[in-house]
Enzyme design. Structure first.
Site, mmCIF file in Angstrom:
data_model
loop_
_atom_site.group_PDB
_atom_site.id
_atom_site.type_symbol
_atom_site.label_atom_id
_atom_site.label_comp_id
_atom_site.label_asym_id
_atom_site.label_seq_id
_atom_site.Cartn_x
_atom_site.Cartn_y
_atom_site.Cartn_z
ATOM 1 N N GLY A 11 5.750 -7.038 -7.833
ATOM 2 C CA GLY A 11 5.838 -5.975 -6.846
ATOM 3 C C GLY A 11 7.014 -6.148 -5.901
ATOM 4 O O GLY A 11 6.934 -5.743 -4.737
ATOM 5 N N HIS A 12 8.105 -6.707 -6.383
ATOM 6 C CA HIS A 12 9.244 -7.040 -5.508
ATOM 7 C C HIS A 12 9.966 -5.811 -4.961
ATOM 8 O O HIS A 12 10.747 -5.919 -4.026
ATOM 9 C CB HIS A 12 10.244 -7.918 -6.252
ATOM 10 C CG HIS A 12 11.167 -7.165 -7.171
ATOM 11 N ND1 HIS A 12 10.749 -6.622 -8.364
ATOM 12 C CD2 HIS A 12 12.474 -6.830 -7.032
ATOM 13 C CE1 HIS A 12 11.765 -6.014 -8.937
ATOM 14 N NE2 HIS A 12 12.820 -6.119 -8.156
ATOM 15 N N SER A 108 -6.472 -6.812 1.109
ATOM 16 C CA SER A 108 -6.256 -5.854 2.186
ATOM 17 C C SER A 108 -7.410 -5.947 3.173
ATOM 18 O O SER A 108 -8.530 -6.302 2.800
ATOM 19 C CB SER A 108 -6.163 -4.436 1.620
ATOM 20 O OG SER A 108 -6.258 -3.470 2.647
ATOM 21 N N SER A 109 -7.147 -5.596 4.418
ATOM 22 C CA SER A 109 -8.222 -5.600 5.417
ATOM 23 C C SER A 109 -9.270 -4.539 5.128
ATOM 24 O O SER A 109 -10.387 -4.602 5.661
ATOM 25 C CB SER A 109 -7.642 -5.388 6.816
ATOM 26 O OG SER A 109 -6.948 -4.151 6.892
ATOM 27 N N CYS A 110 -8.958 -3.558 4.270
ATOM 28 C CA CYS A 110 -9.925 -2.497 3.969
ATOM 29 C C CYS A 110 -11.055 -2.978 3.067
ATOM 30 O O CYS A 110 -11.986 -2.228 2.792
ATOM 31 C CB CYS A 110 -9.233 -1.290 3.345
ATOM 32 S SG CYS A 110 -8.703 -1.535 1.655
ATOM 33 N N TYR A 137 -9.701 1.941 -3.405
ATOM 34 C CA TYR A 137 -8.711 0.873 -3.248
ATOM 35 C C TYR A 137 -9.402 -0.427 -2.859
ATOM 36 O O TYR A 137 -9.086 -1.502 -3.403
ATOM 37 C CB TYR A 137 -7.696 1.276 -2.177
ATOM 38 C CG TYR A 137 -6.618 0.264 -1.909
ATOM 39 C CD1 TYR A 137 -5.587 0.057 -2.825
ATOM 40 C CD2 TYR A 137 -6.619 -0.481 -0.734
ATOM 41 C CE1 TYR A 137 -4.589 -0.870 -2.578
ATOM 42 C CE2 TYR A 137 -5.625 -1.411 -0.473
ATOM 43 C CZ TYR A 137 -4.608 -1.599 -1.392
ATOM 44 O OH TYR A 137 -3.624 -2.532 -1.140
ATOM 45 N N LYS A 141 -9.538 -4.140 -4.831
ATOM 46 C CA LYS A 141 -9.085 -5.382 -4.202
ATOM 47 C C LYS A 141 -10.203 -6.432 -4.172
ATOM 48 O O LYS A 141 -9.944 -7.626 -4.369
ATOM 49 C CB LYS A 141 -8.586 -5.097 -2.789
ATOM 50 C CG LYS A 141 -7.225 -4.421 -2.751
ATOM 51 C CD LYS A 141 -6.148 -5.316 -3.331
ATOM 52 C CE LYS A 141 -4.760 -4.728 -3.211
ATOM 53 N NZ LYS A 141 -3.715 -5.614 -3.770
ATOM 54 N N THR A 165 -3.534 -7.685 7.361
ATOM 55 C CA THR A 165 -3.879 -6.545 8.184
ATOM 56 C C THR A 165 -2.964 -5.381 7.828
ATOM 57 O O THR A 165 -2.223 -5.440 6.840
ATOM 58 C CB THR A 165 -3.754 -6.917 9.680
ATOM 59 O OG1 THR A 165 -4.278 -5.859 10.464
ATOM 60 C CG2 THR A 165 -2.315 -7.203 10.065
ATOM 61 N N HIS A 180 1.139 5.533 5.165
ATOM 62 C CA HIS A 180 0.203 5.009 6.144
ATOM 63 C C HIS A 180 0.547 5.535 7.535
ATOM 64 O O HIS A 180 1.587 6.154 7.748
ATOM 65 C CB HIS A 180 0.218 3.477 6.129
ATOM 66 C CG HIS A 180 -0.428 2.891 4.923
ATOM 67 N ND1 HIS A 180 0.291 2.284 3.910
ATOM 68 C CD2 HIS A 180 -1.735 2.812 4.545
ATOM 69 C CE1 HIS A 180 -0.538 1.851 2.972
ATOM 70 N NE2 HIS A 180 -1.769 2.166 3.331
ATOM 71 N N ARG A 210 -6.317 -0.403 15.884
ATOM 72 C CA ARG A 210 -5.713 -0.970 14.694
ATOM 73 C C ARG A 210 -4.812 -2.153 15.036
ATOM 74 O O ARG A 210 -4.267 -2.244 16.135
ATOM 75 C CB ARG A 210 -4.892 0.086 13.940
ATOM 76 C CG ARG A 210 -5.700 1.214 13.330
ATOM 77 C CD ARG A 210 -6.561 0.735 12.176
ATOM 78 N NE ARG A 210 -7.301 1.839 11.562
ATOM 79 C CZ ARG A 210 -8.515 2.229 11.942
ATOM 80 N NH1 ARG A 210 -9.115 1.617 12.941
ATOM 81 N NH2 ARG A 210 -9.122 3.231 11.327
ATOM 82 N N ASP A 270 -10.946 10.078 11.613
ATOM 83 C CA ASP A 270 -10.452 8.904 12.331
ATOM 84 C C ASP A 270 -10.372 7.680 11.428
ATOM 85 O O ASP A 270 -9.574 6.777 11.651
ATOM 86 C CB ASP A 270 -11.387 8.565 13.507
ATOM 87 C CG ASP A 270 -10.983 9.260 14.797
ATOM 88 O OD1 ASP A 270 -9.802 9.629 14.925
ATOM 89 O OD2 ASP A 270 -11.847 9.437 15.664
#
Length: 314
Positions: A11-12, A108-110, A137, A141, A165, A180, A210, A270
Site C-alpha cells: 500500500g505504498h 483502525s480505531s473503527c 470496514y 479489519k 486513530t 474522511h 475525534r 454524526d
C-alpha cells in the site's frame, strides 16, 4: 530488523504507506520493495503468490486497504468488506508461507464498539455493537487482527497488529464525496473561500469528539513497533488528544483563510459520539507523536493546494 533487511510496504501509494516508505528511506532502510496496483493486485491470490515467491521479503508492513468516509462506507459496504478481506488474507497467508520474520498489520480505531468506554482500551475489542456507518470496514479489519493472532498462536509467527486513530496528511484523499472528515472539510472550506460564500455547512451537530494523527507520526510509530513490540495483542496508536468536529472545522477555516459562518446540516449523521484511543501502552514503550493538529492541518492544506495546482483532485 536490520538496515539491509528486505522490507515490503504493502500500500505504498496510499497516504499511510507512502509516509511509511518515506520514513524507512530516511532511516536508511534501502532494501524496501514496493509494487503499484497495476503491478500487483493484492486482492488476487495468484498475484500475491508470484510477488512473494519472487521478492521473498523478510519484513512486511501491511498498510494496504480500501478506505473512505461515512458516505462511501454506506454506499459500498460489499466493496469495503470484500476488498479488505482479500487484501489482508492474501498478504498474511503469503507472509506465513514464505517465512516472513515479522509482519505489522494496520487496523483502525473503527474496530471498537460504538459506545466503548472512553478513552478506548485495547480490551474493548468485540465488547459491543459496531458503528453502523462503517461496519463492513470494521468487520474486515477485525478479521485481519484475528488472522494475525491465529498465525501467531498456531504457527508461532510474529504477526502483530497496530490500531491507528483517525489519520491525515500528505497524499490524503480530497475527493468531494468519498474522503474522511478532515480532508473533506479542507476542500469544502477552500472552495467556499474561492467562491466567496459566507457559510459552510458541516455534517451533523458538530459535537462528536475525534482524535487525529498526522500520517508521518503514524509511520514513525509503525517503525517503532516493528523494532520494539512482539506481542499478539493489538496496540493502539494515537495522540491522546481530541477535538470536537466544530473545533476541527474552526481550525481548518483559520488555516484556509475562510472568514464566513460555520453552520450544521443536522440531516446528516454524526457517527460515533466520541472516539479517543487509550494509547498508554504505546506511550509507556517510549513513543510520542510530534506534529500538532494545527501544524498538521497547515501542512495538509499545502498538500491539497499542490494537488489543486496540478489538477489531480476529483
Amino acid at each position: 530488523m536490520e538496515k539491509d533487511s528486505k522490507i515490503y510496504v504493502a500500500g505504498h501509494q496510499g497516504m499511510v504507506g507512502s509516509a511509511l516508505y518515506k520514513k524507512l528511506q530516511a532511516e536508511g532502510y534501502d532494501h524496501t520493495v514496493v509494487a503499484s496496483f497495476t503491478e500487483l493486485d493484492l486482492r488476487n491470490p495468484l498475484d500475491v503468490e508470484h510477488f512473494f515467491k519472487s521478492e521473498h521479503p523478510e519484513y512486511v508492513f501491511l498498510a494496504a486497504a480500501k478506505v473512505g468516509g461515512i458516505l462511501s462506507n454506506n454506499i459500498y459496504p460489499a466493496d469495503f468488506l470484500y476488498d479488505n478481506l482479500m487484501i489482508q488474507t492474501n498478504v498474511i497467508e503469503a507472509s506465513y508461507r514464505y517465512k516472513v520474520k515479522k509482519l505489522l498489520f494496520l487496523g483502525s480505531s473503527c474496530i471498537y464498539p460504538k459506545y466503548a468506554p472512553q478513552p478506548i482500551q485495547e480490551e474493548s475489542l468485540l465488547s459491543g455493537y459496531l458503528e453502523p456507518t462503517n461496519e463492513a470496514y470494521a468487520i474486515a479489519k477485525i478479521a485481519g487482527i484475528k488472522l494475525c493472532q491465529a498465525y501467531y498462536k498456531q504457527h508461532g509467527r510474529l504477526f502483530i497488529s497496530g490500531m491507528p486513530t483517525n489519520l491525515y496528511g500528505f497524499g490524503d484523499n480530497y475527493h468531494s464525496q468519498n474522503s474522511h472528515v478532515l480532508p473533506a472539510l479542507l476542500r469544502r472550506f477552500h472552495e467556499a473561500k474561492e467562491q466567496g460564500l459566507n457559510e459552510v455547512l458541516i455534517w451533523g451537530s458538530g459535537t462528536p469528539l475525534r482524535e487525529f494523527m498526522f500520517a508521518d507520526d503514524l509511520a514513525a510509530a509503525c517503525l517503532f513497533l516493528m523494532l520494539n513490540y512482539e506481542k499478539p495483542e493489538i496496540i493502539n496508536i494515537g495522540t491522546g488528544e481530541e477535538v470536537s468536529i466544530l473545533e476541527l472545522a474552526q481550525l481548518i477555516a483559520a488555516a484556509v483563510g475562510f472568514t464566513g459562518k460555520i453552520g450544521f446540516d443536522k440531516t446528516k449523521p454524526d457517527g460515533t459520539p466520541r472516539k479517543l484511543l487509550d494509547s498508554t501502552k504505546l506511550h509507556n514503550l517510549g513513543f510520542r507523536h510530534k506534529v500538532s493538529l494545527k501544524e498538521g492541518i497547515a501542512i495538509t492544506y499545502n498538500d491539497f493546494l499542490s494537488k489543486l495546482e496540478y489538477k489531480v483532485l476529483t
